[in-house]
Scaffold this motif. Structure first.
Motif, PDB file in Angstrom:
ATOM      1  N   LYS B 110     -14.162  10.495   8.273  1.00 31.00           N
ATOM      2  CA  LYS B 110     -14.374   8.954   8.254  1.00 31.00           C
ATOM      3  C   LYS B 110     -13.169   8.407   7.824  1.00 31.00           C
ATOM      4  O   LYS B 110     -12.590   7.553   8.158  1.00 31.00           O
ATOM      5  N   LEU B 111     -12.603   8.994   6.797  1.00 30.49           N
ATOM      6  CA  LEU B 111     -11.090   8.769   6.274  1.00 30.49           C
ATOM      7  C   LEU B 111     -10.146   9.106   7.167  1.00 30.49           C
ATOM      8  O   LEU B 111      -9.200   8.005   7.447  1.00 30.49           O
ATOM      9  N   LEU B 112     -10.169  10.011   8.007  1.00 31.94           N
ATOM     10  CA  LEU B 112      -8.940  10.421   8.991  1.00 31.94           C
ATOM     11  C   LEU B 112      -9.469   9.252  10.103  1.00 31.94           C
ATOM     12  O   LEU B 112      -8.218   8.704  10.571  1.00 31.94           O
ATOM     13  N   ALA B 113     -10.480   8.557  10.597  1.00 33.87           N
ATOM     14  CA  ALA B 113     -10.460   7.674  11.631  1.00 33.87           C
ATOM     15  C   ALA B 113     -10.308   6.368  10.971  1.00 33.87           C
ATOM     16  O   ALA B 113      -9.643   5.584  11.792  1.00 33.87           O
ATOM     17  N   ASN B 114     -10.271   6.107   9.723  1.00 36.24           N
ATOM     18  CA  ASN B 114     -10.000   4.989   9.441  1.00 36.24           C
ATOM     19  C   ASN B 114      -8.773   4.499   8.675  1.00 36.24           C
ATOM     20  O   ASN B 114      -8.359   3.210   8.635  1.00 36.24           O
ATOM     21  N   LEU B 115      -8.170   5.516   7.888  1.00 39.37           N
ATOM     22  CA  LEU B 115      -6.849   4.989   7.226  1.00 39.37           C
ATOM     23  C   LEU B 115      -5.736   5.996   7.648  1.00 39.37           C
ATOM     24  O   LEU B 115      -5.870   7.268   7.811  1.00 39.37           O
ATOM     25  N   ARG B 116      -4.587   5.447   7.399  1.00 35.61           N
ATOM     26  CA  ARG B 116      -3.492   6.158   7.502  1.00 35.61           C
ATOM     27  C   ARG B 116      -2.837   6.715   6.285  1.00 35.61           C
ATOM     28  O   ARG B 116      -2.747   6.225   5.120  1.00 35.61           O
ATOM     29  N   ARG B 119      -2.048  13.740   6.274  1.00 37.28           N
ATOM     30  CA  ARG B 119      -3.125  14.312   6.318  1.00 37.28           C
ATOM     31  C   ARG B 119      -3.172  15.636   5.654  1.00 37.28           C
ATOM     32  O   ARG B 119      -4.225  16.144   5.250  1.00 37.28           O
ATOM     33  N   VAL B 279      -7.316  13.376  14.963  1.00 36.10           N
ATOM     34  CA  VAL B 279      -8.306  12.223  15.075  1.00 36.10           C
ATOM     35  C   VAL B 279      -9.345  12.411  16.213  1.00 36.10           C
ATOM     36  O   VAL B 279     -10.222  12.047  16.473  1.00 36.10           O
ATOM     37  N   LEU B 282     -12.517  14.599  16.268  1.00 33.11           N
ATOM     38  CA  LEU B 282     -13.389  14.307  15.368  1.00 33.11           C
ATOM     39  C   LEU B 282     -14.915  13.794  15.926  1.00 33.11           C
ATOM     40  O   LEU B 282     -14.864  12.922  17.039  1.00 33.11           O
TER      41      LEU B 282
END
Ligand SMILES: Nc1ncnc2c1ncn2[C@@H]1O[C@H](COP(=O)(O)OP(=O)(O)O)[C@@H](O)[C@H]1O
Ligand SMILES: [Mg+2]
Lengths: 250, 282
Positions: B110-116, B119, B279, B282
């Motif tokens: 969820k973090l990966l999909a939403n925030l820059r 990584r 991303v 996922l």
């Protein structure tokens, strides 16, 4: 012409589900042999711009590509082709409560949410009291978030996001949050953001809300732009179209 | 003016790497908060929590002690126990780092999909979490070693604790590279999570933890080299020197340093090179 807040030009996003999505060893091996992967076109030559100070709605059926579009604008997903320009600090609040850990207290989650959005700990210290106050959670802030009702969760998450002081807010179906009172409060905060020349892009199935709140809107259909225009007009045309489609289907 | 010259490409790469590192450093509090948050959440949801960090290597050590120390009637069981545990605890850190790295991306989809953010912060946060557990378990290990040392005749047991932080640092660097590598691999290959326990088990068997170093004497030259090339061979050796007072061996120090440098460079490079595509999986 002034610089737009967001510029999206000829953006294509294609997924290859069997390769891109949850591949396992078996599937990878199978793909080596067959080499035929079917592509899903999530976005197809999408072009539009969003001006500063504007509330821009995105509507369309499930699977139309709305969430994918927001992720492209948040720049967490690189389009296969095309260009995206974002002027400003985008608070990429695609979903509420990103970065929250339900096992931990609301207070700790304020830190997690702020830090994950790019704040320093010292900066979260500064906004902490305001976030708690705005959320109206009171002493519940020290309870684990998993004990919250969905309304309480939304209040905390929205409160954190608004205190990140974003220029651009990207919202994916998160607007119908909390009770009527908090909804009015959150709407007011967003209007304030627009008054400060902030920008809101707003994906929603709540068509009346889009018609009401947004200046302009875009209708996405199977990854393509069907219509861009004044929000009320787009919502009306979309509603009419969906009604006819349902009538002819059943 | 199609493509840039190789020189400017290399310059660009160096400056991009520096930017990446600067951003990692700027966001360090996030990685720590995420790791500690996960640790706290895990503690809240299992009744023993952090204690498992001590119990896991201790119970595993106890099993092997029963089998090889008592059942096979080793002459000095207490010495064997000390030898066994001083290897088992560090080894547990590495196996946790592998598992934690492999889970770090998928758990935080969820973090990966939403925030820059860089990584690499995700495997780093997993490492922070396991480091806390490891340090706690080292404390318990030292108490055990101290008590055992009192029971063992002669001055067999002398701490060289001053070196311990350095050894942990080398080990930590190695684990960071390993965690980045497993994180990188676990994204396209979800089966990796099922494989890791077996890899761990084999790795444990080829490392001198449950068998004594004297076993090496019976091996031919090439076979011995093969056993010694294992990075954990050298790393566990360093821990024994620091904890048990066996002399540091120059060869081992050099190898451990080389392994940790190589692993962190390769692991981080492979991870960062494809982090923009994660991303999509996922
Ligand atoms: N990571 C992914 N892998 C494969 N297909 C995806 C992925 N993400 C989205 N899609 C596909 O892209 C299309 C658009 O999805 P989405 O943007 O979530 O639609 P919406 O938000 O409008 O409901 C859908 O067909 C969906 O299945
Ligand atoms: Mg969606």
């Amino acid at each position: 012409m002034t610089r737009p807040a967001i510029l999206v030009e000829h953006v294509d996003v294609r997924f290859r589900p069997f390769v891109d999505r949850k591949p396992t060893l078996r599937r990878s091996l199978a793909n080596l042999r067959t080499r035929q992967v079917e592509e899903v076109v999530a976005l197809d030559d999408v072009t539009f711009r969003v001006e500063k100070g504007e509330a821009f709605g995105v509507i369309g059926r499930n699977g139309a590509g709305k969430s994918t579009l927001l992720r492209v604008m948040a720049r967490t997903l690189k389009p296969n082709t095309g260009r995206v320009v974002v002027n400003g600090r985008a608070s990429t609040l695609l979903q509420l409560g990103v970065g929250f850990n339900p096992e931990l207290s609301g207070a700790r989650n304020i830190y997690l949410g702020g830090l994950s959005a790019g704040l320093r700990k010292a900066e979260v210290d500064e906004i902490f009291d305001d976030v708690v106050e705005y959320s109206g959670l009171g002493d519940a802030i020290h309870r684990p978030v998993k004990t919250y009702s969905s309304g309480m969760f939304s209040r905390l998450a929205f409160s954190v996001s608004m205190h990140l002081d974003p220029d651009i807010l990207l919202l994916d179906e998160v607007l119908a949050v909390g009770d009527a009172e908090f909804r009015e409060k959150s709407m007011q905060s967003m209007r304030d953001l627009l008054d400060r020349a902030g920008t809101i892009v707003f994906v929603s199935h709540a068509l009346p809300q889009v018609a009401d709140f947004c200046d302009r809107a875009m209708w996405l259909d199977a990854g393509r732009v069907r219509m861009i225009g004044e929000a009320k007009e787009v919502v009306d045309v979309y509603r009419e179209y969906e009604k006819e489609r349902r009538a002819s289907a059943g | 003016m199609s493509s840039s010259s190789p020189a400017s490409g290399a310059v660009g790469r160096v400056s991009r790497a520096r930017e990446y590192l600067a951003e990692l450093w700027r966001r360090r509090e996030f990685a720590v908060a995420l790791g500690l948050g996960n640790l706290k959440a895990r503690n809240a949801s299992t009744s023993l929590g952090l204690v498992w960090w001590v119990l896991n290597p201790l119970l595993l050590g106890a099993v092997y002690f029963l089998v090889f120390g008592i059942f096979f009637q080793r002459q000095e069981p207490l010495r064997f126990l000390v030898y066994l545990l001083s290897g088992m605890f560090p080894f547990h850190f590495t196996s946790q780092a592998m598992t934690g790295g492999a889970n770090s991306i998928i758990q935080n989809a969820k973090l990966l999909a939403n925030l820059r953010f860089p990584r690499l912060l995700l495997p780093i946060s997993a490492l922070v979490e396991s480091l806390v557990g490891f340090v706690a378990s080292l404390g318990v290990l030292m108490v055990i070693l101290f008590i055992a040392g009192q029971l063992i005749p002669e001055t067999f047991f002398t701490f060289r604790l001053a070196y311990l932080p350095l050894v942990v640092l080398i080990h930590l660097t190695f684990n960071l590279g390993l965690g980045a590598l497993t994180a990188r691999l676990a994204v396209p290959f979800r089966d990796l999570n099922n494989l890791i326990p077996y890899v761990n088990r084999i790795w444990l068997y080829v490392t001198p933890i449950i068998w004594p170093l004297s076993l090496l004497d019976g091996l031919s030259g090439p076979m011995r080299s093969l056993v010694q090339i294992n990075p954990m061979y050298s790393i566990v050796g360093l821990y024994r020197s620091a904890l048990l007072g066996t002399p540091f061996i120059g060869d081992q120090v050099v190898r451990a340093l080389a392994w940790s440098a190589l692993t962190v460079v390769v692991g981080v490079y492979l991870f960062v090179r494809q982090e923009g595509h994660m991303v999509r999986y996922l």
